[in-house]
Design a protein around this motif. Sequence first.
Motif, PDB file in Angstrom:
ATOM      1  N   LEU A   1       3.871   6.441  -5.888  1.00 22.74           N
ATOM      2  CA  LEU A   1       3.842   7.597  -4.988  1.00 22.74           C
ATOM      3  C   LEU A   1       5.160   8.337  -5.058  1.00 22.74           C
ATOM      4  CD1 LEU A   1       2.566   7.581  -1.330  1.00 22.74           C
ATOM      5  CD2 LEU A   1       4.810   8.532  -1.863  1.00 22.74           C
ATOM      6  N   ASP A   2       5.079   9.646  -5.224  1.00 22.44           N
ATOM      7  CA  ASP A   2       6.271  10.489  -5.304  1.00 22.44           C
ATOM      8  C   ASP A   2       6.068  11.682  -4.370  1.00 22.44           C
ATOM      9  OD1 ASP A   2       8.801  10.888  -7.142  1.00 22.44           O
ATOM     10  OD2 ASP A   2       7.899  12.879  -6.910  1.00 22.44           O
ATOM     11  N   LEU A   3       7.007  11.906  -3.457  1.00 18.42           N
ATOM     12  CA  LEU A   3       6.866  13.014  -2.507  1.00 18.42           C
ATOM     13  C   LEU A   3       7.000  14.360  -3.216  1.00 18.42           C
ATOM     14  CD1 LEU A   3       8.947  11.732   0.556  1.00 18.42           C
ATOM     15  CD2 LEU A   3       6.481  11.557   0.157  1.00 18.42           C
ATOM     16  N   ASP A   4       6.211  15.319  -2.766  1.00 23.92           N
ATOM     17  CA  ASP A   4       6.254  16.668  -3.336  1.00 23.92           C
ATOM     18  C   ASP A   4       7.322  17.502  -2.642  1.00 23.92           C
ATOM     19  OD1 ASP A   4       4.097  15.995  -4.953  1.00 23.92           O
ATOM     20  OD2 ASP A   4       2.630  16.667  -3.457  1.00 23.92           O
ATOM     21  N   ARG A   5       8.073  18.232  -3.431  1.00 23.35           N
ATOM     22  CA  ARG A   5       9.081  19.176  -2.925  1.00 23.35           C
ATOM     23  C   ARG A   5      10.138  18.502  -2.041  1.00 23.35           C
ATOM     24  NH1 ARG A   5       4.135  21.008  -2.361  1.00 23.35           N
ATOM     25  NH2 ARG A   5       4.111  20.480  -0.154  1.00 23.35           N
ATOM     26  N   PHE A   6      10.388  17.239  -2.296  1.00 20.38           N
ATOM     27  CA  PHE A   6      11.383  16.540  -1.477  1.00 20.38           C
ATOM     28  C   PHE A   6      12.779  17.126  -1.674  1.00 20.38           C
ATOM     29  CE2 PHE A   6      14.456  13.044  -0.857  1.00 20.38           C
ATOM     30  CZ  PHE A   6      14.219  12.791   0.494  1.00 20.38           C
ATOM     31  N   LYS A   7      13.103  17.526  -2.892  1.00 22.68           N
ATOM     32  CA  LYS A   7      14.411  18.119  -3.158  1.00 22.68           C
ATOM     33  C   LYS A   7      14.602  19.400  -2.340  1.00 22.68           C
ATOM     34  CE  LYS A   7      17.478  19.668  -6.880  1.00 22.68           C
ATOM     35  NZ  LYS A   7      17.861  20.914  -6.183  1.00 22.68           N
ATOM     36  N   ASN A   8      13.537  20.175  -2.189  1.00 19.35           N
ATOM     37  CA  ASN A   8      13.632  21.398  -1.390  1.00 19.35           C
ATOM     38  C   ASN A   8      13.942  21.087   0.069  1.00 19.35           C
ATOM     39  OD1 ASN A   8      12.970  22.819  -3.684  1.00 19.35           O
ATOM     40  ND2 ASN A   8      10.803  23.039  -3.173  1.00 19.35           N
ATOM     41  N   ILE A   9      13.350  20.014   0.576  1.00 14.83           N
ATOM     42  CA  ILE A   9      13.613  19.602   1.956  1.00 14.83           C
ATOM     43  C   ILE A   9      15.064  19.182   2.113  1.00 14.83           C
ATOM     44  CG2 ILE A   9      13.052  17.874   3.710  1.00 14.83           C
ATOM     45  CD1 ILE A   9      10.183  17.879   2.592  1.00 14.83           C
TER      46      ILE A   9
ATOM     47  N   TYR B   1      17.291  21.398   4.609  1.00 11.22           N
ATOM     48  CA  TYR B   1      17.575  20.789   5.910  1.00 11.22           C
ATOM     49  C   TYR B   1      18.692  19.743   5.869  1.00 11.22           C
ATOM     50  CZ  TYR B   1      13.085  22.949   7.011  1.00 11.22           C
ATOM     51  OH  TYR B   1      12.062  23.841   7.187  1.00 11.22           O
ATOM     52  N   GLY B   2      19.099  19.345   4.683  1.00  9.24           N
ATOM     53  CA  GLY B   2      20.180  18.369   4.571  1.00  9.24           C
ATOM     54  C   GLY B   2      19.674  16.961   4.306  1.00  9.24           C
ATOM     55  N   HIS B   3      20.588  16.107   3.862  1.00  8.93           N
ATOM     56  CA  HIS B   3      20.221  14.742   3.473  1.00  8.93           C
ATOM     57  C   HIS B   3      19.841  13.870   4.664  1.00  8.93           C
ATOM     58  CE1 HIS B   3      21.090  15.071  -0.797  1.00  8.93           C
ATOM     59  NE2 HIS B   3      22.169  15.766  -0.480  1.00  8.93           N
ATOM     60  N   ILE B   4      20.371  14.179   5.841  1.00 10.52           N
ATOM     61  CA  ILE B   4      19.993  13.389   7.021  1.00 10.52           C
ATOM     62  C   ILE B   4      18.507  13.575   7.305  1.00 10.52           C
ATOM     63  CG2 ILE B   4      20.326  13.099   9.500  1.00 10.52           C
ATOM     64  CD1 ILE B   4      23.229  13.847   9.150  1.00 10.52           C
ATOM     65  N   ALA B   5      18.050  14.832   7.210  1.00 12.87           N
ATOM     66  CA  ALA B   5      16.623  15.109   7.402  1.00 12.87           C
ATOM     67  C   ALA B   5      15.803  14.406   6.332  1.00 12.87           C
ATOM     68  CB  ALA B   5      16.377  16.615   7.354  1.00 12.87           C
ATOM     69  N   GLY B   6      16.284  14.451   5.099  1.00 10.55           N
ATOM     70  CA  GLY B   6      15.585  13.781   4.008  1.00 10.55           C
ATOM     71  C   GLY B   6      15.474  12.286   4.239  1.00 10.55           C
ATOM     72  N   ASP B   7      16.559  11.680   4.720  1.00 12.40           N
ATOM     73  CA  ASP B   7      16.545  10.237   4.999  1.00 12.40           C
ATOM     74  C   ASP B   7      15.551   9.899   6.107  1.00 12.40           C
ATOM     75  OD1 ASP B   7      18.440   9.839   3.074  1.00 12.40           O
ATOM     76  OD2 ASP B   7      20.121   9.548   4.456  1.00 12.40           O
ATOM     77  N   LYS B   8      15.529  10.722   7.151  1.00 14.40           N
ATOM     78  CA  LYS B   8      14.593  10.490   8.251  1.00 14.40           C
ATOM     79  C   LYS B   8      13.149  10.586   7.764  1.00 14.40           C
ATOM     80  CE  LYS B   8      17.513   9.916  11.637  1.00 14.40           C
ATOM     81  NZ  LYS B   8      17.620   8.603  12.343  1.00 14.40           N
TER      82      LYS B   8
ATOM     83  N   GLY C   1      15.219   7.230  -4.732  1.00 15.85           N
ATOM     84  CA  GLY C   1      14.941   8.599  -4.321  1.00 15.85           C
ATOM     85  C   GLY C   1      13.742   8.668  -3.404  1.00 15.85           C
ATOM     86  N   ASP C   2      12.763   9.490  -3.778  1.00 18.77           N
ATOM     87  CA  ASP C   2      11.546   9.647  -2.966  1.00 18.77           C
ATOM     88  C   ASP C   2      10.343   8.986  -3.634  1.00 18.77           C
ATOM     89  OD1 ASP C   2      11.732  11.556  -5.016  1.00 18.77           O
ATOM     90  OD2 ASP C   2      10.263  12.843  -4.052  1.00 18.77           O
ATOM     91  N   GLU C   3      10.610   7.990  -4.459  1.00 12.90           N
ATOM     92  CA  GLU C   3       9.537   7.309  -5.184  1.00 12.90           C
ATOM     93  C   GLU C   3       9.269   5.930  -4.582  1.00 12.90           C
ATOM     94  OE1 GLU C   3       8.092   6.828  -9.759  1.00 12.90           O
ATOM     95  OE2 GLU C   3      10.214   6.508  -9.354  1.00 12.90           O
ATOM     96  N   PHE C   4       8.010   5.697  -4.257  1.00 13.15           N
ATOM     97  CA  PHE C   4       7.577   4.431  -3.680  1.00 13.15           C
ATOM     98  C   PHE C   4       6.526   3.800  -4.588  1.00 13.15           C
ATOM     99  CE2 PHE C   4       9.015   7.122  -0.260  1.00 13.15           C
ATOM    100  CZ  PHE C   4       9.685   6.278   0.608  1.00 13.15           C
ATOM    101  N   ALA C   5       6.362   2.492  -4.456  1.00  7.03           N
ATOM    102  CA  ALA C   5       5.346   1.775  -5.240  1.00  7.03           C
ATOM    103  C   ALA C   5       4.687   0.724  -4.352  1.00  7.03           C
ATOM    104  CB  ALA C   5       5.973   1.127  -6.463  1.00  7.03           C
ATOM    105  N   ILE C   6       3.405   0.480  -4.608  1.00  7.08           N
ATOM    106  CA  ILE C   6       2.644  -0.489  -3.816  1.00  7.08           C
ATOM    107  C   ILE C   6       1.834  -1.375  -4.759  1.00  7.08           C
ATOM    108  CG2 ILE C   6       0.979  -0.813  -1.945  1.00  7.08           C
ATOM    109  CD1 ILE C   6       1.483   2.139  -1.181  1.00  7.08           C
TER     110      ILE C   6
END
Length: 255
Positions: free
Chosen positions: A121-129, A133-140, A164-169
Amino acid sequence: MGEIKSIATVNQRADREISIDEVKLGNIISHFSGLIERGNLPPTQINDITEVEKALSLALLAMTEAEKRIDRQQKRIKQLEKLSITDELTKLLNRRGFLTQLKRTLSSSKRSGVGGSLVMLDLDRFKNINDRYGHIAGDKLLQKVANSLKLRVRDSDTIGRLGGDEFAIILAGLPSSMVSNRIEEIQNAIKYLHFEWENQKIVVGASIGRYDYSGTETYTELINLADLSMYDKKLKKNTDKKIVSTIGQMRLSTL
């Protein structure tokens, strides 16, 4: 990291101290116990029996303290081992921990003949967020996604944040049709994830790929195949296919 890397050193030191304590204290107790049981104390030292008992008491006390110290060291080693495989931000398995579990799962699958699925799983447009909004928002957001994933898998499943924003299950032993249903649930959960920052609702999406394994694959082959599936989904959602294709090839070349 230096502390985590010292696990082996701490373990070796603990084993060495345990061995020394056991030998020294064991010898003291055996020596004095033998003298008392056999009555081999010289007549001139009969009055010193109280001193012998005191020595035995001290030796037993020292043994008890040594056992407590050993227990503390073992707990510390376990704590360091857990830290070395845990993602600090999401509390999921990190890449190292996840790959270790993936190898075990494949070995078990090969022995039992029961397969499963690896979901990427990889989040879409995470870099834009992050940029907006900043890395604190990204971490949350990453923490919120991780918690959402935990709610939608079985206790026997394994979730990891690979970076990064990549997860695996790992969905071990789950039939293919049920894997599809589970992926759909995860997709919708992230799509409708309630996440606000600075009084603005942020729309979240994810590209999810999968590969059904039989246990005959190596862990690197399995990750590559699941990655390809995930990037194929991302290609279909992204208008700039050339950029996404390049990213996918770069990602695969680093595995």
